[in-house]
Scaffold this active site. Sequence first.
Site, PDB file in Angstrom:
ATOM      1  N   GLU A  91       1.143  -1.135  -0.167  1.00 14.04           N
ATOM      2  CA  GLU A  91      -0.218   0.091  -0.077  1.00 14.04           C
ATOM      3  C   GLU A  91       1.297   1.115  -0.589  1.00 14.04           C
ATOM      4  O   GLU A  91       0.701   2.461  -0.778  1.00 14.04           O
ATOM      5  CB  GLU A  91      -0.705   0.035   1.073  1.00 14.04           C
ATOM      6  CG  GLU A  91      -2.027   1.264   1.312  1.00 14.04           C
ATOM      7  CD  GLU A  91      -3.177   1.556  -0.026  1.00 14.04           C
ATOM      8  OE1 GLU A  91      -3.747   0.692   0.117  1.00 14.04           O
ATOM      9  OE2 GLU A  91      -2.288   2.023  -0.749  1.00 14.04           O
ATOM     10  N   LYS A 137       5.133   4.614 -10.040  1.00 13.68           N
ATOM     11  CA  LYS A 137       3.419   4.139  -9.391  1.00 13.68           C
ATOM     12  C   LYS A 137       2.375   3.825 -10.238  1.00 13.68           C
ATOM     13  O   LYS A 137       1.642   3.606  -9.783  1.00 13.68           O
ATOM     14  CB  LYS A 137       3.317   5.061  -8.107  1.00 13.68           C
ATOM     15  CG  LYS A 137       4.044   5.514  -7.208  1.00 13.68           C
ATOM     16  CD  LYS A 137       4.234   6.939  -6.466  1.00 13.68           C
ATOM     17  CE  LYS A 137       5.691   6.981  -5.411  1.00 13.68           C
ATOM     18  NZ  LYS A 137       5.911   8.732  -5.636  1.00 13.68           N
TER      19      LYS A 137
END
Length: 428
Positions: free
Chosen positions: A131, A207
């Site tokens: 996460e 990302k």
Amino acid sequence: MSQPLRLGIAGLGTVGMGVLHILRQHGDMLKQRTGRDIVISAVSARSRNKDRGVSLAGYGWEDDPVALAQRDDVDIFVELMGGSEGPAKEATEAALRAGKQVVTANKALLAIHGQALAELAESKGSAIRYEAAVAGGIPVIKTLVEGLAGNEITRVMGVMNGSCNYILTRMEDAGKSYQDIFAEAEGLGYLEADPQLDVGGIDAAHKLAILSALSFGTRVDFDGIQLEGIEQITIEDIRAAADMGFKIKLLGVAQKTGRGLEQRMQPCLVPETSPLGQLDGGTNMVVLEGHAVGQIVLRGPGAGEGPTASAVMADICDLARGWTGPVFNQPADTLETPTPALSQRPAPYYLRMALVDKPGAMAKIAAVLGEAGVSINRMRQYEHSDVSAPVLIVTHKTNRSDLDRALAAMDGTGVMAGPVVALRIEEV
Ligand code: NAP
Ligand code: HSE
């Protein structure tokens, strides 16, 4: 009461110490929430003698993170060292081969080796949770995997590098050059050890590659991203964009079309009144679009000790509760190999150029654009004192291929006094 969950933490820097602080200060709360004690068996870092502000005497120590990853008293290997190669990769592989679960904040590792690591993990019945790797404290992966599980994801967008957003907003606020603000950000410790990871757009692209895999059922494909950093953005671009009602952002966009997977990370203009346009400083924003839900906007801190440790702890708590699942939202062997595709969606473009200051120069540029089928929406020539004239053009929606033809033809006009900066204006 269940057995304690035993952690081995490799990396005691910004994020590692953040995790350690949460575990030490909020152990009881975590136990109430997960039903288990979460304990640290052992830790590893480069320097055993560094003063980290807390005593590590109660924990085992390993100089070698691979040895930490293989310890019998470690259930979860928490990788917080960083880097796509070397100890982070070796220790993560060792942990998975030993049947451990892995929690990491390492976007570079997953963007480059995600598929192989996912296959290894799933062959061993292990999970990899990450996460913190995307947008720091924003729970974007949980939102995609859990909250939006019933959606076909149609588009993912975001500002996911706080350092670049800091530089771009600070340039505007201070009215200073890219070089001045880059030096300021570096002095404040806002940039990665290799600043090119930030300003070259690489960190943000790592990302985006991870979000694409989770969203579109494709293998993580960092090399398929159209990548451009913020190094060419000048204070003049920022002022001109503001003058026309826009902000410049390093924006990532990913979507799957009939032609393949489009992934781009590049500076774009966004309307200053849009949520992305109003994002200042180091804050991140991720926009998720699903066929059923419509649009979700997530905003929050993308980096720093507390926010990143918060995300790491969310993963550890999930594993403490026994919540596991495939690494990229579906089994690794079902992920498609994507075909990288360039965006064919027409968009308006911002063009900044310097023209030789002589009669007919502007007319030649207008003609070249017209011949390539690129229509001008707005055009401005700014006051100048030297021999070249700064000109800004905003086009109507156009295909990038038509624009590229026009840009190539401009070189042959004999009126260009330098290269053209061309930035897409994104509909957000
Ligand atoms: P950091 O402050 O540089 O800390 C790195 C830690 O790893 C240090 O404790 C270092 O040991 C240790 N280390 C490095 N090489 C090692 C080796 N060979 N063996 C054992 N330990 C080693 O990094 P960070 O900012 O905490 O980042 C950690 C990870 O989180 C990275 O993957 C980063 O991309 C990710 N992340 C960071 C942020 C953030 O805001 N910082 C946000 C999102 C994601 P020493 O302390 O002894 O030097
Ligand atoms: N360098 C990164 C950023 C750190 O500025 O967003 C968080 O990943």
